[in-house]
Write an enzyme that holds these catalytic residues in place. Structure first.
Site, mmCIF file in Angstrom:
data_model
loop_
_atom_site.group_PDB
_atom_site.id
_atom_site.type_symbol
_atom_site.label_atom_id
_atom_site.label_comp_id
_atom_site.label_asym_id
_atom_site.label_seq_id
_atom_site.Cartn_x
_atom_site.Cartn_y
_atom_site.Cartn_z
ATOM 1 N N LYS A 1 0.842 -1.191 0.000
ATOM 2 C CA LYS A 1 0.000 0.000 0.000
ATOM 3 C C LYS A 1 0.880 1.245 0.000
ATOM 4 O O LYS A 1 1.997 1.217 0.505
ATOM 5 C CB LYS A 1 -0.858 0.020 1.280
ATOM 6 C CG LYS A 1 -1.959 -1.016 1.317
ATOM 7 C CD LYS A 1 -2.787 -0.880 2.586
ATOM 8 C CE LYS A 1 -3.896 -1.913 2.629
ATOM 9 N NZ LYS A 1 -4.895 -1.795 1.558
ATOM 10 N N ARG B 1 -9.812 -11.868 2.301
ATOM 11 C CA ARG B 1 -10.592 -12.999 1.772
ATOM 12 C C ARG B 1 -9.809 -14.309 1.874
ATOM 13 O O ARG B 1 -10.398 -15.378 1.967
ATOM 14 C CB ARG B 1 -11.019 -12.689 0.325
ATOM 15 C CG ARG B 1 -9.882 -12.476 -0.623
ATOM 16 C CD ARG B 1 -10.303 -11.752 -1.897
ATOM 17 N NE ARG B 1 -10.420 -10.302 -1.710
ATOM 18 C CZ ARG B 1 -10.796 -9.457 -2.662
ATOM 19 N NH1 ARG B 1 -11.120 -9.899 -3.870
ATOM 20 N NH2 ARG B 1 -10.857 -8.163 -2.423
HETATM 21 N N1 BES Z 1 -7.992 -3.950 4.498
HETATM 22 C C1 BES Z 1 -8.129 -3.601 3.131
HETATM 23 C C2 BES Z 1 -9.455 -2.912 2.835
HETATM 24 C C3 BES Z 1 -9.541 -1.461 3.225
HETATM 25 C C4 BES Z 1 -8.890 -0.497 2.510
HETATM 26 C C5 BES Z 1 -10.350 -1.082 4.265
HETATM 27 C C6 BES Z 1 -9.022 0.837 2.866
HETATM 28 C C7 BES Z 1 -10.506 0.235 4.613
HETATM 29 C C8 BES Z 1 -9.830 1.193 3.916
HETATM 30 C C9 BES Z 1 -8.068 -4.859 2.277
HETATM 31 O O1 BES Z 1 -7.236 -5.859 2.722
HETATM 32 C C10 BES Z 1 -7.553 -4.454 0.945
HETATM 33 O O2 BES Z 1 -6.437 -4.036 0.871
HETATM 34 N N2 BES Z 1 -8.383 -4.561 -0.074
HETATM 35 C C11 BES Z 1 -8.027 -4.156 -1.377
HETATM 36 C C12 BES Z 1 -8.523 -5.181 -2.338
HETATM 37 C C13 BES Z 1 -7.979 -4.998 -3.736
HETATM 38 C C14 BES Z 1 -6.515 -5.329 -3.769
HETATM 39 C C15 BES Z 1 -8.752 -5.896 -4.656
HETATM 40 C C16 BES Z 1 -8.669 -2.791 -1.629
HETATM 41 O O3 BES Z 1 -9.802 -2.576 -1.209
HETATM 42 O O4 BES Z 1 -8.001 -1.955 -2.220
HETATM 43 MN MN MN Z 2 -5.239 -5.614 2.093
#
Ligand code: BES
Ligand code: MN
Ligand code: ZN
Length: 495
Positions: free
Chosen positions: A267, A341
């Site tokens: 990230k 997931r």
């Molecule tokens: N924990 C995050 C989701 C999230 C992101 C929650 C920002 C709250 C704020 C999750 O693990 C994640 O990173 N999801 C990705 C999925 C993508 C790679 C398909 C996302 O939402 O960007």
């Molecule tokens: Mn994530």
């Protein structure tokens, strides 16, 4: 925080020795104003001078009044006494009192307080007086310890409401505490210890599995996420048995990523600290179990928490790696940031062994859900209409709301992979739905629902912090289930 309820008249409450007394004042006050007590005279005069109005939150702040034993007295309008007006009123009263050291506080309603309003008043006070302290060296602990509600009529319903509010507040505060803790103060092992101590306090069962046991179970997806972290994973299994062992349990599965860097698909730096909240699903399960232990409802509930960090490392899982989940399905991990997931799918397979009547997973799963629903409603995904209706209802009645999202099979198209049974991500469109479609593949053997709480579990910015959601929704859902079973049982005894 402790709540209590007493059947009392205002004329006697003003003789109590409290640190503060809040009187909730209704718009329909003709009878009250006609009475002889000193508060009626005060309100009458303030109304005449325009210093007090029949508008929720309008407050009269008084000190050392003649005839009133409590030095700090706040009279606050609740207007017609609807839940939202009571919330406004209680917040207004607290904003006056928060600078005073109040340990024991009275909240008097000189009219009939409904069960719902009582709950709202109690949880609003708890929320307003909460502050996180664990990792602050100079923090003052919360002074407010006792809240004594009083009203002229107290029925069994109101007593039950106060007990419910008490348990709910403890549950929410457990959830907030663990969610707010920084990741170095809330590792998978620490979460497991928290689960154990909650279980011990309420004498229900808690089993904790480590990397060895999880490998043995074949949880290849969960293990893949944990590979990059030096903090060993934990799989937490909590069992609350409030009903006969022949009754199928409800299983709650909470995403417990104690920190989500994204892994190799890392990230960006801004706001990455907020990924300490990626275990809010797990925290809500801990909170629900805390509340169950206090309320002891007639229901069986299993709590499952796959807990790990998601870190980049020489041994971390790489984009394109294929792993075998506990279900036997192989997964191509195209994006290591779609890790929630992966830990959940193995927990969903594990849930089968409990022959559950329903499984609900709770997860801060997608940024896409934040875009879709913001911080107001959690995303609800289920193919089961009856379950959808019950969870939706639990949300409405607790004020911890959710909104149903679609699960058409067409949304799963993008999850197809040439190298595995399924890929862990699809394209950018409908990201909250494709995540749910991925999970659904692992939840085909029981009624299943998924709550995406990415938008509702915490607030960003100046008010950064966990909200304790969706503990209220889940507890309401479970209590409705318990009540239905009690009713059914009573009906079968009558036959
Ligand atoms: N924990 C995050 C989701 C999230 C992101 C929650 C920002 C709250 C704020 C999750 O693990 C994640 O990173 N999801 C990705 C999925 C993508 C790679 C398909 C996302 O939402 O960007
Ligand atoms: Mn994530
Ligand atoms: Zn995550």
């Amino acid at each position: 925080m402790n709540f209590e309820i007493q059947k009392r008249a205002l004329s006697t409450v003003i003789r109590d020795d409290l640190d503060a007394l809040v009187v909730l004042w209704p718009t329909q006050d003709a009878e009250l104003l006609a009475s002889k007590d000193p508060i009626a005279a005060l309100v009458k005069s303030a109304l005449q001078h325009g210093d007090f109005e029949h508008k929720a939150g309008s407050a009269l702040t008084l000190y050392a009044q003649a005839g009133v034993k409590t030095r700090h007295l706040v009279i606050v309008s609740v207007a017609d006494g609807s839940p939202s007006q009571v919330r406004t009123a209680v917040n207004a009263a607290w904003s006056v009192l928060k600078s005073v050291k109040v340990k024991r506080m009275g909240v008097h309603a000189p009219f009939d307080l409904t069960a719902k309003t009582l709950q709202v008043a109690a949880s609003t006070l708890a929320q307003a007086s909460y502050s996180y302290t664990t990792t602050l060296s100079q923090a003052k602990p919360r002074s407010l310890k006792w809240v004594v509600f009083s009203t002229p009529q107290v029925l069994a319903e109101q007593r039950a409401a106060v007990a419910h509010a008490q348990a709910l507040v403890s549950g929410i505060e457990v959830a907030k505490e663990w969610a707010n803790r920084p990741a170095n103060h809330a590792t998978p092992a620490m979460l497991a210890d928290a689960a154990k101590s909650i279980a011990k306090g309420a004498s229900f069962k808690c089993e904790v599995l480590g990397p060895k046991e999880v490998s043995k179970l074949g949880m290849g997806a969960f293990l893949a996420v944990a590979r990059g972290s030096v903090e060993p994973l934990r799989f937490i299994v909590m069992r609350y048995n409030g009903a006969s062992s022949t009754q199928a349990p409800v299983v709650l599965v909470g995403k417990g990523i104690t920190f989500d860097t994204g892994g190799i698909s890392m990230k960006p730096a801004p706001e990455m600290d907020e990924m300490k909240f990626d275990m809010c699903g797990a925290a809500s399960v801990l909170g629900v179990f805390k509340a169950l232990g206090e309320l002891k409802p007639n229901i069986n509930v299993v709590g499952l928490i796959p807990a790990t960090e998601n870190m980049p490392d020489g041994s971390a899982v790489k984009p394109g790696d294929v792993v075998t989940s506990m279900s036997g399905q192989t997964i191509e991990i195209l994006n290591t940031d779609a890790e929630g997931r992966l830990v959940l799918c193995d927990a969903l397979t594990y849930a089968e062994r409990f022959k559950p009547r329903a499984v609900i997973d709770i997860a801060t799963l997608t940024g896409a859900c934040v875009i879709a629903l913001g911080g107001v409603r959690s995303g609800l995904f289920t193919a089961d209409n009856a379950l959808a209706e019950m969870i939706h209802l639990a949300g409405e009645s607790s004020g911890d709301t959710c909104w149903r999202m679609p699960l058409d099979d067409d949304y799963a198209e993008g999850l197809k992979s040439r190298f595995a049974d399924v890929a862990n991500v699809a394209g950018r469109q409908a990201g909250a739905v494709t995540a749910a479609k991925f999970l659904q593949r692992f939840a085909s053997n029981y009624p299943w629902a998924h709550l995406d709480i990415a938008g509702t579990a915490w607030r960003s910015g100046a008010a950064k912090g966990a909200t304790g959601r969706p503990v209220s929704l889940l507890l309401s859902y479970l209590l409705i289930q318990a009540e239905q079973k009690t009713l059914k049982l009573a009906a079968s005894h009558r036959k």
